[in-house]
Design a protein around this motif. Structure first.
Motif, mmCIF file in Angstrom:
data_model
loop_
_atom_site.group_PDB
_atom_site.id
_atom_site.type_symbol
_atom_site.label_atom_id
_atom_site.label_comp_id
_atom_site.label_asym_id
_atom_site.label_seq_id
_atom_site.Cartn_x
_atom_site.Cartn_y
_atom_site.Cartn_z
ATOM 1 N N ILE A 26 0.840 -1.196 0.000
ATOM 2 C CA ILE A 26 0.000 0.000 0.000
ATOM 3 C C ILE A 26 0.881 1.254 0.000
ATOM 4 O O ILE A 26 1.895 1.303 0.688
ATOM 5 C CB ILE A 26 -0.944 0.013 1.219
ATOM 6 N N VAL A 27 0.475 2.237 -0.794
ATOM 7 C CA VAL A 27 1.207 3.500 -0.888
ATOM 8 C C VAL A 27 0.481 4.563 -0.074
ATOM 9 O O VAL A 27 -0.743 4.714 -0.173
ATOM 10 C CB VAL A 27 1.332 3.958 -2.353
ATOM 11 N N TYR A 28 1.237 5.296 0.736
ATOM 12 C CA TYR A 28 0.677 6.353 1.576
ATOM 13 C C TYR A 28 1.263 7.697 1.155
ATOM 14 O O TYR A 28 2.391 7.773 0.658
ATOM 15 C CB TYR A 28 1.003 6.100 3.049
ATOM 16 N N ILE A 29 0.491 8.763 1.375
ATOM 17 C CA ILE A 29 0.993 10.107 1.091
ATOM 18 C C ILE A 29 0.673 11.032 2.259
ATOM 19 O O ILE A 29 -0.270 10.814 3.019
ATOM 20 C CB ILE A 29 0.409 10.708 -0.204
ATOM 21 N N SER A 30 1.508 12.071 2.376
ATOM 22 C CA SER A 30 1.271 13.139 3.336
ATOM 23 C C SER A 30 1.329 14.467 2.598
ATOM 24 O O SER A 30 2.269 14.711 1.832
ATOM 25 C CB SER A 30 2.330 13.121 4.449
ATOM 26 N N ARG A 31 0.346 15.302 2.831
ATOM 27 C CA ARG A 31 0.293 16.614 2.176
ATOM 28 C C ARG A 31 0.820 17.729 3.072
ATOM 29 O O ARG A 31 0.807 18.892 2.677
ATOM 30 C CB ARG A 31 -1.140 16.930 1.751
ATOM 31 N N ASP A 32 1.255 17.384 4.281
ATOM 32 C CA ASP A 32 1.720 18.425 5.208
ATOM 33 C C ASP A 32 3.065 18.052 5.843
ATOM 34 O O ASP A 32 3.232 18.156 7.055
ATOM 35 C CB ASP A 32 0.666 18.717 6.279
ATOM 36 N N ARG A 33 3.979 17.622 4.998
ATOM 37 C CA ARG A 33 5.349 17.339 5.441
ATOM 38 C C ARG A 33 5.432 16.287 6.552
ATOM 39 O O ARG A 33 6.165 16.435 7.508
ATOM 40 C CB ARG A 33 6.052 18.618 5.875
ATOM 41 N N GLY A 34 4.631 15.221 6.406
ATOM 42 C CA GLY A 34 4.800 14.079 7.276
ATOM 43 C C GLY A 34 3.967 14.058 8.536
ATOM 44 O O GLY A 34 4.104 13.130 9.337
ATOM 45 N N ILE A 35 3.095 15.032 8.730
ATOM 46 C CA ILE A 35 2.297 15.058 9.955
ATOM 47 C C ILE A 35 1.083 14.134 9.838
ATOM 48 O O ILE A 35 0.876 13.244 10.665
ATOM 49 C CB ILE A 35 1.860 16.490 10.289
ATOM 50 N N HIS A 36 0.262 14.328 8.820
ATOM 51 C CA HIS A 36 -0.899 13.474 8.593
ATOM 52 C C HIS A 36 -0.656 12.594 7.370
ATOM 53 O O HIS A 36 -0.084 13.044 6.372
ATOM 54 C CB HIS A 36 -2.160 14.323 8.372
ATOM 55 N N TRP A 37 -1.137 11.364 7.448
ATOM 56 C CA TRP A 37 -0.935 10.398 6.356
ATOM 57 C C TRP A 37 -2.264 9.766 5.969
ATOM 58 O O TRP A 37 -3.164 9.612 6.803
ATOM 59 C CB TRP A 37 0.055 9.308 6.777
ATOM 60 N N ALA A 38 -2.374 9.410 4.700
ATOM 61 C CA ALA A 38 -3.580 8.757 4.187
ATOM 62 C C ALA A 38 -3.194 7.886 3.007
ATOM 63 O O ALA A 38 -2.065 7.971 2.490
ATOM 64 C CB ALA A 38 -4.609 9.804 3.764
ATOM 65 N N LEU A 39 -4.134 7.056 2.568
ATOM 66 C CA LEU A 39 -3.886 6.274 1.365
ATOM 67 C C LEU A 39 -3.657 7.203 0.185
ATOM 68 O O LEU A 39 -4.354 8.209 0.028
ATOM 69 C CB LEU A 39 -5.074 5.367 1.052
ATOM 70 N N ALA A 40 -2.686 6.875 -0.654
ATOM 71 C CA ALA A 40 -2.457 7.639 -1.880
ATOM 72 C C ALA A 40 -3.639 7.423 -2.822
ATOM 73 O O ALA A 40 -4.401 6.469 -2.665
ATOM 74 C CB ALA A 40 -1.157 7.191 -2.537
ATOM 75 N N PRO A 41 -3.832 8.314 -3.808
ATOM 76 C CA PRO A 41 -4.918 8.122 -4.778
ATOM 77 C C PRO A 41 -4.842 6.749 -5.435
ATOM 78 O O PRO A 41 -3.779 6.123 -5.504
ATOM 79 C CB PRO A 41 -4.675 9.247 -5.797
ATOM 80 N N ALA A 42 -5.965 6.301 -5.963
ATOM 81 C CA ALA A 42 -6.084 4.940 -6.486
ATOM 82 C C ALA A 42 -5.028 4.610 -7.530
ATOM 83 O O ALA A 42 -4.508 3.492 -7.558
ATOM 84 C CB ALA A 42 -7.478 4.740 -7.080
ATOM 85 N N TYR A 43 -4.696 5.579 -8.379
ATOM 86 C CA TYR A 43 -3.782 5.263 -9.470
ATOM 87 C C TYR A 43 -2.309 5.327 -9.077
ATOM 88 O O TYR A 43 -1.435 5.189 -9.925
ATOM 89 C CB TYR A 43 -4.064 6.176 -10.672
ATOM 90 N N MET A 44 -2.052 5.524 -7.790
ATOM 91 C CA MET A 44 -0.697 5.345 -7.293
ATOM 92 C C MET A 44 -0.578 3.994 -6.581
ATOM 93 O O MET A 44 0.486 3.639 -6.093
ATOM 94 C CB MET A 44 -0.334 6.480 -6.333
#
Length: 500
Positions: free
Chosen positions: A391-409
């Motif tokens: 599973i690929v995860y992304i953070s939009r605030d420099r590592g503070i909050h994390w969520a699943l990356a969009p489906a096509y990632m």
């Protein structure tokens, strides 16, 4: 006629001659035909039609009057059917306006647009043209019309279905490797059974590695190979060694370390284990501080360093790893030049050896405007049960909050529930040509720009080359602990010719 009157007369004649004229790049003066304005296309769009794609009437079309070309620079989504399209065209006053397109049999169909403006046009079987005749029937102009559709999904993070390049090594079968960036070059150290090899290049895209066998201190731990702004380092038997000449020679720093997080400016950040007591240490400052119980002491990701206007010092961060008790963590730990702290509020699952790098996601609003967002990406860590996360995860605030990356990632079977069932179903049907990196842990990921060029046959715009940010993943182990080569990935969006 006196000289003054002659001068004025000549100036008037020259002025009259230049009226309605242009000077081209070669210096020649060309006369414009004022009647050409009577066959200008003033506006162009596709009529609203939810069967084509949502908000298709908001798609922007460029009107190139110089080359008589009408097209949408930002293509419609993959799979968009453009067989029955109604056009809205505004022109000057003309005597004829005809749209010509091909049928499935290859014959021409002609629509009198002045009489039948709501008739549909089929873009499926070849070029479509618009023929305008001026009101005085003295000027005729043919425009080519293109409705561009993406051939691949722009938001898909695509990897090749095999290694982009083998590990750059003189060794036949390397068992370990560590790649770092130093002085704007990539240094890949590989080892097997006490032998070491070094590969160096400026950009992995060129595959132009210089490889050689090298000597390092006895019992050097390849996984601790590290760069700072001014040197390269490695740990051997608990001692930190330094090289100032790109691994040609090494000398002991006299500093004890058992693990290295990474380089922070000219400082090495590491851990020393003294009788079971783990301490944060630095070199050359040699400051020490007790490691918190939930802070990793090994197995962390490749470090990232960021500078921002909110901090006087750069922020160093690593993800995941193993604590002194042997348990795993998924938290992001950061160092600001003074102290360590866990900064992630919503951590990913506990893992070690995660791939961690900065990249982008894209989104398209209902006005067909594409927005790039800077994110941090994490994937491929080894979980508590020994399996490797896919599973690929992304953070939009420099590592503070994390969520699943969009489906096509993600892999096709994984989708973000928040995006809805339609996206999940679409993600599960991704074509075979879209490949996903086989999951690995313990790899290093770096983003390096490489200049792409427009094929000569397609040059129809000022942009002929652009910088594309590719992701390179070096080494890493699969579920069978087999060391991989170099994989390369990219968000498809960056491979498309940029809009100008």
């Amino acid at each position: 006629m006196n000289c003054r009157k002659l001068t004025i007369f000549c100036a008037l004649i020259i002025g009259l001659c230049l009226t309605g004229c242009n000077t081209d790049d070669s210096g020649w003066i060309t006369i414009e035909d004022p009647s050409a304005q009577s066959v200008e296309v003033k506006s162009f769009k596709i009529s609203k039609n939810g069967n084509i794609v949502a908000n298709v009437d908001s798609v922007f079309f460029s009107i190139d009057l110089a080359n008589a070309r009408i097209y949408n620079a930002d293509s419609l989504p993959v799979g968009t059917v453009v067989g029955k399209v109604v056009l809205e065209i505004e022109t000057a006053t003309v005597s004829k306006s005809e749209i010509v397109f091909k049928t499935s049999e290859g014959t021409d169909t002609v629509i009198d647009y002045l009489e039948h403006s709501t008739d549909s046009v089929d873009f499926s079987y070849g070029p479509v043209s618009l023929r305008l005749v001026s009101y005085d029937q003295q000027v005729v102009r043919n425009y080519s019309i293109e409705v561009n559709v993406h051939q691949s999904k722009p938001d898909t993070l695509t990897w090749g279905n095999e290694d982009f390049d083998p590990l750059p090594s003189e060794l036949t079968a390397p068992k370990q490797q560590k790649t770092v960036v130093f002085n704007d070059k990539f240094y890949c150290l590989s080892s097997a059974d006490g032998s070491y090899s070094l590969g160096v290049c400026e950009n992995p895209a060129t595959k132009s590695w210089e490889t050689k066998n090298i000597a390092v201190p006895t019992n050097s731990d390849t996984q601790t190979f590290t760069s700072t702004d001014d040197a390269l380092y490695i740990i051997a038997d608990g001692t930190l060694y330094r090289s100032d000449d790109e691994c040609e020679s090494w000398y002991s720093t006299g500093s004890s370390m058992n693990y290295i997080y990474g380089g922070y400016g000219t400082t090495v950040l590491g851990v020393v284990n003294t009788g079971g007591s783990f301490m944060h240490v630095t070199y050359p400052e040699s400051t020490t501080k007790q490691v918190a119980a939930n802070c990793p002491v090994s197995g962390t990701s490749t470090p990232l360093v960021f500078s921002s206007e909110w901090s006087s010092n750069p922020m160093f961060m690593v993800m995941g790893g193993k604590t002194a008790s042997g348990s795993l963590t998924g938290s992001v730990w950061a160092y600001d030049g003074f102290s360590w702290s866990a900064i992630s509020i919503s951590p990913v699952p506990a893992w070690e050896g995660a791939i961690f790098y900065p990249y982008y996601t894209i989104s398209v609003n209902n006005q067909w405007v594409t927005t790039l967002t800077d994110v941090l990406v994490a994937s491929g860590g080894r979980l508590e049960d020994g399996t490797i996360s896919d599973i690929v995860y992304i953070s939009r605030d420099r590592g503070i909050h994390w969520a699943l990356a969009p489906a096509y990632m993600q892999k096709p079977v994984v989708a973000d529930d928040s995006e809805g069932e339609d996206e999940e179903a679409e993600a599960a049907s991704i074509d075979d040509e879209d490949y996903y990196i086989d999951q690995r842990y313990g790899a290093q990921a770096y983003v390096a720009n490489y200049t792409l060029h427009t094929p000569a046959s397609r040059v129809a715009a000022p942009i002929v080359d652009w910088s594309c940010p590719y992701i390179y993943v070096f080494g890493g182990y699969n579920q069978s602990d087999e060391l991989g080569g170099v994989r390369r990935g990219v968000l498809n969006y960056f491979t498309f010719i940029p809009i100008y």
